[in-house]
Each structure stands twice: as structure tokens, then as C-alpha cells.
Design a protein around this motif. Structure first.
Motif, PDB file in Angstrom:
ATOM      1  N   GLY A 203      44.871  40.024  31.811  1.00  0.00           N
ATOM      2  CA  GLY A 203      43.539  40.243  31.242  1.00  0.00           C
ATOM      3  C   GLY A 203      42.697  38.977  31.221  1.00  0.00           C
TER       4      GLY A 203
ATOM      5  N   TYR B 152      52.053  51.376  34.709  1.00  0.00           N
ATOM      6  CA  TYR B 152      51.030  50.351  34.454  1.00  0.00           C
ATOM      7  C   TYR B 152      50.579  50.511  33.015  1.00  0.00           C
ATOM      8  CZ  TYR B 152      46.153  48.781  34.042  1.00  0.00           C
ATOM      9  OH  TYR B 152      44.973  48.245  33.594  1.00  0.00           O
TER      10      TYR B 152
ATOM     11  N   GLU C   2      48.902  43.584  33.061  1.00  0.00           N
ATOM     12  CA  GLU C   2      47.824  42.621  33.337  1.00  0.00           C
ATOM     13  C   GLU C   2      47.727  41.549  32.263  1.00  0.00           C
ATOM     14  OE1 GLU C   2      46.180  42.123  35.925  1.00  0.00           O
ATOM     15  OE2 GLU C   2      46.582  43.966  37.055  1.00  0.00           O
TER      16      GLU C   2
ATOM     17  N   CYS D 166      42.428  47.322  37.132  1.00  0.00           N
ATOM     18  CA  CYS D 166      42.930  48.478  36.375  1.00  0.00           C
ATOM     19  C   CYS D 166      42.916  49.737  37.220  1.00  0.00           C
ATOM     20  CB  CYS D 166      42.071  48.664  35.127  1.00  0.00           C
ATOM     21  SG  CYS D 166      42.384  50.165  34.225  1.00  0.00           S
TER      22      CYS D 166
HETATM   23  C1  LIP Z   1      39.257  44.050  35.002  1.00  0.00           C
HETATM   24  C2  LIP Z   1      40.348  45.086  34.858  1.00  0.00           C
HETATM   25  C3  LIP Z   1      41.715  44.443  34.708  1.00  0.00           C
HETATM   26  C4  LIP Z   1      41.717  43.518  33.506  1.00  0.00           C
HETATM   27  C5  LIP Z   1      40.649  42.448  33.667  1.00  0.00           C
HETATM   28  C6  LIP Z   1      39.266  43.066  33.869  1.00  0.00           C
HETATM   29  P1  LIP Z   1      36.709  44.052  35.719  1.00  0.00           P
HETATM   30  O1  LIP Z   1      38.020  44.734  35.071  1.00  0.00           O
HETATM   31  O2  LIP Z   1      40.335  45.913  35.993  1.00  0.00           O
HETATM   32  O3  LIP Z   1      42.702  45.428  34.522  1.00  0.00           O
HETATM   33  O4  LIP Z   1      42.992  42.904  33.381  1.00  0.00           O
HETATM   34  O5  LIP Z   1      40.650  41.668  32.490  1.00  0.00           O
HETATM   35  O6  LIP Z   1      38.909  43.737  32.684  1.00  0.00           O
HETATM   36  O7  LIP Z   1      36.137  43.201  34.624  1.00  0.00           O
HETATM   37  O8  LIP Z   1      37.113  43.250  36.883  1.00  0.00           O
HETATM   38  O9  LIP Z   1      35.790  45.195  36.060  1.00  0.00           O
END
Ligand code: LIP
Length: 274
Positions: A165, A211, A163, A196
Motif C-alpha cells: 500500500g 489476495y 499489498e 488491486c
Molecule cells: C493502488 C491499489 C493498490 C494499493 C495502492 C494503490 P491506485 O491504487 O491498486 O492495491 O496497494 O496503495 O491504492 O492508487 O494506483 O489507483
């Protein structure tokens, strides 16, 4: 915790995940009121907040003695008070950026820890109607069909998820891009999908082999950790050591050898703990 109590926890989580999923699906195509958190790409919507409030309220009716950790409560100032007590760790909308853009890779993630160990995981993507669940020692399932990792050990035959992020921190972004460069050159394929919890479910179901991410939080991984391990996968730190729920780092893989090989290749980034 007694068997019967754990079964009640799982059945309650499944029921509430489906109801919370209905809230997400109802809002999915509508115009959303998007608010900013830590950065211009760290988003929260009224749906995130409403789903978390709903889940906390309904779970507390059944389990008043349990403890609760939620993404939006922490964003509003609550502390991550992680103890041995049964603790529900919840991401009301994981993949919020996807949700905001009506990109159908978003879910509610409900995890339960006992003695600080993830024992129940329920992850529901209401847009695709994919309900993943697992209970420690009882297997992992997608829509009630048992799932298992692919078991692949060869990186060159593996589909890898990494990711980008939401962090604007230069050190972290450099690490993310360098790791993508390394893996794109060695894996069979590379994907970045924005959730995630669902990334972890893809590894658990054999749709991907690995992952990794640094910068996530305990609510992103608590449920997925049970789903991956109950599907026969491994969940470790990005550097190859023991998984630490509050470390904000995760690597899950279809086999121990693949996980250790990739961990040895990755440039490491250590965010502040949860
Ligand atoms: C997201 C995560 C993802 C990450 C994003 C974000 P959210 O969570 O699922 O892996 O890359 O930056 O943190 O904020 O959508 O619950």
C-alpha cells in the motif's frame, strides 16, 4: 435494469476501456508529470486525470441518468455519493505507482453497480493487452476466453498476494508487515504487485489463489468483485464477513474455505470508510 440495457453498458465499457488503455499505453514510456495526493507515495499523473475525464464524458453521452464515482474526482473533492441508481465506479489508472515507473502491471478499471451491487466489471491492462470482463450471471473472461479460479483450498499450495500500500500510517504499516510475515510462513508463495484490480483478476484467472488488502477504495474493487465472483471465486471482508464496497477492505479467494482460513489469520486494520 433490462437485459438489453446491461448489454449496452458492457459493450460501451469494453469499447471505452480499450480507448482509455490506448491513452495509458501512449503515456507509458514517456516522462510523466507526477503530482502528490495524501502522501509522498500516493501519486496522480495527468494521464489519471485525462482518462477519468474521458471516461466520464463518453459514458455520460450514452447514460446521462447514471451516476459517477471516480478516484480523481473524489481526490478533487467530490463526495462518494453511493445510491441504488446505476453507478459507474472508475479507477482511471489502477497501479499508478507502477505506471509512473513504467512497470507493466497497470490498468483502467470500470465497474457498474445497480442497487449498490456490482453487476459489470471491465479491467484492461493495455501494456500486456489483457482485457478482463464480467457481467453478473454471465461468466468472466480474459480476452474473450472464459476464466475460472483454481479452486485450491490448501494454503500451503496457494500463491497469495498482499499489498504494502501507500499509507504512511504506522498502525497500518505494522499490520501489513505482520500479515506478510504470517502468510509467507504458510503459503506456497507470496507476491506484491501494486494493482488491486489486476490482483483480483489474477485470482479470477487461477494465476493466484488469494489476495487481501485494507486501504483500497471502492474504485479499486468495484469491477474486480464481478470478475472474481463470476469466475467462481469469493469476495469477502478481510475479517471473513460480507464484502462491503465502501469499507476499504477486500479479500478474494479461489475457494470459500481458503478465504475463511486466511481471514482468521489476518491482523485487521480498519481505514475510514469511502
Ligand atoms: C493502488 C491499489 C493498490 C494499493 C495502492 C494503490 P491506485 O491504487 O491498486 O492495491 O496497494 O496503495 O491504492 O492508487 O494506483 O489507483
Amino acid at each position: 435494469m433490462a437485459e438489453a440495457d446491461l448489454e449496452l453498458c458492457l459493450s460501451t465499457a469494453l469499447k471505452l476501456a480499450r480507448e482509455a488503455g490506448g491513452m495509458i499505453k501512449d503515456a507509458f514510456k514517456k516522462k510523466k508529470n507526477v503530482m502528490l495526493k495524501a502522501s509522498p507515495i500516493d501519486l496522480v499523473t495527468e494521464t489519471d486525470e485525462a482518462v477519468e475525464k474521458f471516461l466520464f464524458s463518453e459514458l455520460r453521452k450514452v447514460f446521462p441518468q447514471h451516476r459517477y464515482i471516480g478516484e480523481e474526482s473524489v481526490a478533487a473533492g467530490a463526495k462518494v455519493d453511493f445510491t441504488d441508481a446505476p453507478t459507474w465506479i472508475i479507477d482511471p489508472v489502477d497501479g499508478t505507482m507502477n505506471f509512473v515507473h513504467s512497470f507493466p502491471f497497470t490498468c483502467v478499471s470500470i465497474g457498474l453497480t445497480v442497487n449498490k451491487e456490482p453487476v459489470i466489471g471491465v479491467i484492461y491492462n493495455p501494456i500486456l493487452d489483457h482485457m478482463y470482463h464480467a457481467r453478473k450471471g454471465h461468466g468472466a473472461f480474459l480476452n474473450d476466453e472464459k476464466i475460472t479460479v483454481s479452486g485450491e483450498t490448501d494454503l500451503s499450495k496457494s500463491l497469495v498476494i498482499g499489498e504494502m500500500g501507500t499509507s504512511p500510517i504506522p498502525e497500518k504499516r505494522e499490520c501489513v508487515f505482520e500479515n506478510a510475515r504470517i502468510l509467507v510462513g504458510k503459503a506456497h508463495g507470496f507476491r506484491s504487485l501494486g494493482s488491486c484490480a489486476l490482483n483480483m483478476c489474477l485470482v479470477a484467472s487461477g494465476a493466484a489463489e488469494l489476495y487481501h488488502e485494507a486501504g483500497i477504495h471502492c474504485w479499486d474493487v468495484a469491477a474486480g468483485a464481478v470478475v472474481v465472483t463470476e469466475a467462481g471465486g469469493v469476495v469477502i471482508d478481510t475479517a471473513g464477513g460480507e464484502f462491503d464496497l465502501l469499507s476499504r477492505r477486500v479479500l478474494c479467494a479461489s475457494s470459500p474455505s481458503l478465504g475463511q482460513e486466511v481471514a482468521s489469520l489476518l491482523h485487521q486494520y480498519q481505514p475510514p470508510r469511502d
